[in-house]
Design a protein around this motif. Sequence first.
Motif, short mmCIF file in Angstrom:
data_model
loop_
_atom_site.label_atom_id
_atom_site.label_comp_id
_atom_site.label_asym_id
_atom_site.label_seq_id
_atom_site.Cartn_x
_atom_site.Cartn_y
_atom_site.Cartn_z
N ASP A 715 -4.70 -3.69 -3.22
CA ASP A 715 -4.95 -3.03 -4.50
C ASP A 715 -3.73 -3.09 -5.41
O ASP A 715 -3.86 -3.21 -6.63
CB ASP A 715 -5.36 -1.59 -4.25
N TYR A 716 -2.55 -3.01 -4.81
CA TYR A 716 -1.30 -3.03 -5.59
C TYR A 716 -0.14 -3.21 -4.64
O TYR A 716 -0.26 -3.02 -3.42
CB TYR A 716 -1.12 -1.75 -6.40
N VAL A 717 1.00 -3.51 -5.20
CA VAL A 717 2.30 -3.39 -4.53
C VAL A 717 3.20 -2.62 -5.49
O VAL A 717 3.45 -3.07 -6.61
CB VAL A 717 2.92 -4.76 -4.21
N ARG A 718 3.63 -1.43 -5.07
CA ARG A 718 4.48 -0.58 -5.90
C ARG A 718 5.81 -0.36 -5.19
O ARG A 718 5.83 -0.05 -3.99
CB ARG A 718 3.81 0.76 -6.17
N THR A 719 6.87 -0.47 -5.95
CA THR A 719 8.20 -0.29 -5.39
C THR A 719 8.90 0.84 -6.14
O THR A 719 8.84 0.90 -7.37
CB THR A 719 9.01 -1.59 -5.48
#
Length: 723
Positions: A715-719
């Motif tokens: 769904d996403y990659v958040r850092t």
Amino acid sequence: MARTRTSLWAFVLVLAAFPAPRPAEAAPATYTNPVSAGTVDTFPDPTTIKAKDGKWYAYGTTNPIFNSRGETGEHVLPMMSSTDLVHWTYAGDVFALTAQPSWWPAGTRTWAPDIRYFNNGYHLTYALSGGGIGLVTSPNPAGPWTDRGEIVPPASGCPSGTIDQAMFTDTDGSYLYWGSYDTICVSRMNTDGTALTGAVTQVGHGRRMEGGFVVHRAGYYYLFYSDAGCCDGAFSGYTVKVGRATSPLGPFRTPTGVALTDLTSKDGIVLAGTGHGWVGPGHNAIATDLSGQDWLVYHAIPQANPDFPPVTGANGVTLNLTRRPLMIDRLDWIGGWPVVRAGAGPSATAQTAPVTTWTVGSDFNTSAAGFTGSWSLADGRITTSTAGNELSSASVTGDIRLEGDVRGAATGLAYGGVTAWLDSVSHRLVVDGPVAGAAALPANFNYQSWHTLVLSRRGTALTVSVSADRLLEDTATVTLNLPATFTGGKIGAVSRSGAGDADNLGAAPLYTPVTQRVANPQVGTLLPAYTDEFGGTTAAWTWVRPDAAATVTGGNLVWPTEAGDIALGSNNAGVLLRAAPPGPFMVETKVQFDGVRGNQQAGLVLYDNDDRFVKLAHSVLPLSGFANTFLQQTEFTKEDTRASNGAVTSGPMFGGPAPSTLWLRLLYRDGVARMASSRDGVTWDWGGAWTLARPAALKIGLVAMGGTGATARFDYVRTYAVG
């Protein structure tokens, strides 16, 4: 039976090899792990007991305990003793290397002993490396031991390895738990503790699940176990976990309600590696100090020096083994669940030591000084032939814990005006005085065998319990409320009728429980330059071995699993990468995954190259012992070069449950990567950590591999930045 014999010559041969015992030392204020340092090099799979001579004893798996002294071979089930759980003295081996039982199969090594006391003797069970469980008994905690043969055959009815056994005694008799890779089973035992008599019940499934150990506390049975790898040096992912039940036969469930028999990895982490000195902590037992504080007893691997040079095994084969010294750390019970050091993990610095001396008390080894009454001193205990008391000169007040070993038809302990005794006429544990109560004792209770009575007072709450061996397996408990005016008083031994004996009697201030876990890591500021919501372009990403099947569709990265992998030498799967932030960070993704076959997986990587990375993935792994049965696992794996031989090596550890929609987090700070997973994106199961020294160009990545036929939807990659 025909093969029963006393291994006296083994005992004599071992005694001849003893190093000089350590001089007596005052109870320490602090300790530093490993507590076996300076005594033995390694002590895997430890089990402990506070024996009736007043000392603690520990027993370990067959290993090269004196390798640093020039020995190139192993000791068969080595033993140690201690007066304080911190300073240990080698106490010989259960079997001499040259005096092994003739019934052992050729090539056997013996593993994972378990020690219990009942019916005036010590029962030590152990596992055979090829499967099967043996028993030796002795009236003394260090032997000599009498061989009782094999009590559980390799074909035990449990679909896993017949090793890693542990006994447990409840109000209705004894049970044996055993199993390894990947199922733990339980069965009732006969009254002698020498054979299984009940049906075999499966109580846990898990990838590399083993080392079961059961205690009873506050109405629940807690099954401790270890999963992942025990013995692969710096790549050992051993982790201690727990489930609890209202019956010793289960069903056992984790803190979030997952059954231990569910086909997924489990939450309920008690102890995991933190990346700060110790790797693969596991295979635990439990000891309780004189204040009532519980301690997890376990082994762990020194990260800086994990591997032995090749040694000659007890089976005559050259072995490559891992150092696993003896460790202890405080075991807290928070919200009804056990956790080591409130969640801080294995200790690597000086810690407050266990309480091992009484404020008032005596082991009666040489005198009964400080006690007066009608009892007499004999053979390292106090004894009486008639009703009467033996009380301390000094009094105790406040929150205290009183304990003593007693035997006799109506023998017990006194505390102020409170008396608690084992009544053979009514078959009850009886409490009398300013408060009164009773609890039934088992029908087969042996009043002429030593039992430990414990009276614990916290405020006005008084708890009285009895067990054979202080191993959190009480056979009767009475809970009462003292009058507000009760202040305490003298302690001692009491016989309400006839002969009785008492030993190891004393009181210490009751421990103060820890009630708050250490805080879990939290995300900081979102870093947009290192984040992708998969709403369009993926220009910031680069490929190692591009996979054209991966597409951005409907706000997701949709990636059918590839046939390849990046495990060890395979290195034929695609890895989608982007730069990692320069400082500490936490990366998170949400992945939907429909894998159903072995080794299919999808998740995050922190990547240097194909042979140096950590991976956190939803993985599908086979369940050993079952055809076409698979576990859905949250797998956290490290791959790197092994320092001792230069070989590329990979090792897993396992986190919480892995449903079809899973949130994953990796925290990276100071060369340590720690994992977490969530089933709702809100509540996180934080697990263990691997070290991965930061390379010049660390990258964040995604993988979907291990076999075709499944699809990952990221769904996403958040850092995020972290402090």
